[in-house]
Design a protein around this motif. Structure first.
Motif, short mmCIF file in Angstrom:
data_model
loop_
_atom_site.label_atom_id
_atom_site.label_comp_id
_atom_site.label_asym_id
_atom_site.label_seq_id
_atom_site.Cartn_x
_atom_site.Cartn_y
_atom_site.Cartn_z
N SER A 25 -9.41 -2.73 -6.98
CA SER A 25 -8.51 -2.72 -8.13
C SER A 25 -8.47 -4.04 -8.87
CB SER A 25 -7.08 -2.34 -7.69
OG SER A 25 -6.56 -3.32 -6.83
N SER A 42 -7.94 1.04 -2.86
CA SER A 42 -7.07 -0.13 -2.90
C SER A 42 -5.66 0.31 -2.53
CB SER A 42 -7.08 -0.76 -4.30
OG SER A 42 -6.40 -1.99 -4.30
N ARG A 43 -4.81 -0.67 -2.24
CA ARG A 43 -3.48 -0.36 -1.74
C ARG A 43 -2.52 0.10 -2.83
NH1 ARG A 43 -1.35 -4.44 2.49
NH2 ARG A 43 -2.19 -5.89 0.95
N THR A 48 -13.89 -1.08 -1.21
CA THR A 48 -12.48 -1.34 -0.92
C THR A 48 -12.03 -2.60 -1.64
OG1 THR A 48 -12.80 -2.72 1.06
CG2 THR A 48 -12.84 -0.32 1.37
N GLY A 49 -10.74 -2.66 -1.90
CA GLY A 49 -10.21 -3.78 -2.69
C GLY A 49 -10.73 -3.74 -4.11
N ALA A 91 -11.72 -5.48 0.92
CA ALA A 91 -10.27 -5.69 0.90
C ALA A 91 -9.85 -6.68 1.98
CB ALA A 91 -9.54 -4.36 1.10
N TYR A 137 -13.26 -5.46 -7.85
CA TYR A 137 -13.31 -4.79 -9.16
C TYR A 137 -14.61 -5.14 -9.89
CZ TYR A 137 -12.18 -3.63 -14.00
OH TYR A 137 -12.20 -3.13 -15.28
N LEU A 168 -4.64 0.50 -9.04
CA LEU A 168 -5.95 1.11 -8.81
C LEU A 168 -6.28 2.10 -9.91
CD1 LEU A 168 -8.44 1.59 -7.03
CD2 LEU A 168 -7.10 3.28 -5.76
#
Length: 264
Positions: A12, A34-35, A9-10, A88, A17, A40
Motif C-alpha cells: 500500500s 497490506s494491513r 506484501t506491504g 511487509a 507500492y 490499500l
C-alpha cells in the motif's frame, strides 16, 4: 495473453507500492496485501491505471490466522502465483530497557520474522509446483550489524538474512530465482512510524522508494543473489560491516540511532 501474477506484501505504500507498480508495468497481475484496508484500496486504485488486474487483499500479517485466510482466499479464487515479494515489516526505536514496550516488540517479531517464515512455508511450494518463479525478500542493511536503540528490529532483519540464505541454498535446482533486498535509510514513513524521526538516521533519508524498487527489480530479474537499496547501503553492508567487529559496528550505529541524536 496469459499474464503472470505477483503476490506483494506491504503493497500500500513505500517500497512495496513501488515494486507493485514495476511488476504491473512489466506484465504482472498483482495480489496486493497490506494491513490498512482503506490505504490499500486507494493504492490499488492507482495501480489499476496501468491496465493490469489488481486483487486487493487486506490482512494483518502479524496474525497467524490472517495468513492462513489469505492462502485460502487465493486458492479459492484459483489464482496461480508466479512471483512473491515478502516486503511487509515495521521498525521500532528506543531504549530496550526503559523505553520500548514488550507488546510492540513481540508484534514486530510476529510481522518481521513469523510472517516471513509462514508466507514462505505456504506459498513457495506452489511456486515450485508451477515450475518456479521469482522471490524477493525485503530485509535491511540493519540485518548485517547490531543496531542499538533498534535492537529487536536489527535482530529481526538478521534473522531474515540468515533464513533467506539457508532456504535459497536448500531450494537450488527447483526453479526459484531468489533475491535478498537490503535497503538503507529510505524516504518512507518507516522512521516516523518507528518513533525515530529525532535520530540522525531518521532525519537523513537520501534514497527514494522508487530508486530502491528499481534496483530490486533489476537484481531480481537478472539473477542477483542480493542487492542493496543504494550505493551507500552497499558500502555499509559489504565493506564496513564485513571488516568491523560486532562491538565496533554497534558503537558506530549507536551514533546515528540514539534518541535525539538528530540535533547533535
Amino acid at each position: 495473453m496469459n499474464r503472470k501474477t505477483a503476490l506483494i506484501t506491504g503493497a500500500s505504500n513505500g517500497i512495496g507500492y513501488e515494486l507493485a507498480k514495476i511488476f504491473a508495468k512489466n506484465g504482472y497481475n498483482i495480489i496486493a496485501v497490506s494491513r490498512g484496508e482503506e490505504k490499500l484500496n486507494k493504492a490499488c486504485e492507482e495501480l489499476r491505471k496501468s491496465g493490469t488486474e489488481i486483487f486487493s487483499y487486506p490482512a494483518d500479517l502479524s496474525n497467524y490466522d490472517d495468513i492462513e485466510s489469505l492462502k485460502k482466499r487465493i486458492d479459492s479464487e484459483s489464482l496461480s502465483i508466479n512471483a512473491m515479494v515478502i516486503n511487509a515489516g515495521q521498525g521500532l526505536g528506543g531504549r530496550f530497557i526503559g523505553g520500548t514496550e514488550l507488546s510492540k516488540e513481540l508484534n514486530l517479531i510476529r510481522l518481521n520474522i513469523d510472517s516471513y517464515v509462514h508466507l514462505s512455508k505456504v506459498f513457495l511450494p506452489e511456486l515450485i509446483k508451477n515450475g518456479g518463479g521469482h522471490v524477493l525478500m525485503t530485509s535491511s542493511v540493519s540485518g548485517t550489524s547490531p543496531i542499538p536503540f533498534e535492537a529487536i528490529y536489527g535482530a529481526s532483519k538478521a534473522f531474515v538474512n540468515s533464513f533467506f540464505w539457508a532456504i535459497r541454498n536448500e531450494l537450488k535446482g527447483q526453479g526459484l530465482n531468489m533475491t535478498l533486498l537490503m535497503p538503507g535509510a529510505t524516504q518512507t514513513n518507516f522512521f516516523n512510524n518507528a518513533g525515530q524521526a529525532n535520530t540522525k538516521v531518521g532525519a537523513s533519508q537520501p534514497t527514494t522508494p522508487e530508486e530502491v524498487a528499481e534496483r530490486a527489480w533489476y537484481a531480481l530479474m537478472s539473477g542477483h543473489e542480493y542487492v542493496y537499496g543504494s550505493d551507500d547501503a552497499e558500502h555499509e553492508g559489504d565493506i564496513l560491516n564485513r571488516i568491523q567487529s560486532e562491538s565496533q559496528k554497534a558503537q558506530r550505529h549507536r551514533l546515528i540511532s540514539e534518541p535525539d541524536s538528530a540535533g547533535q
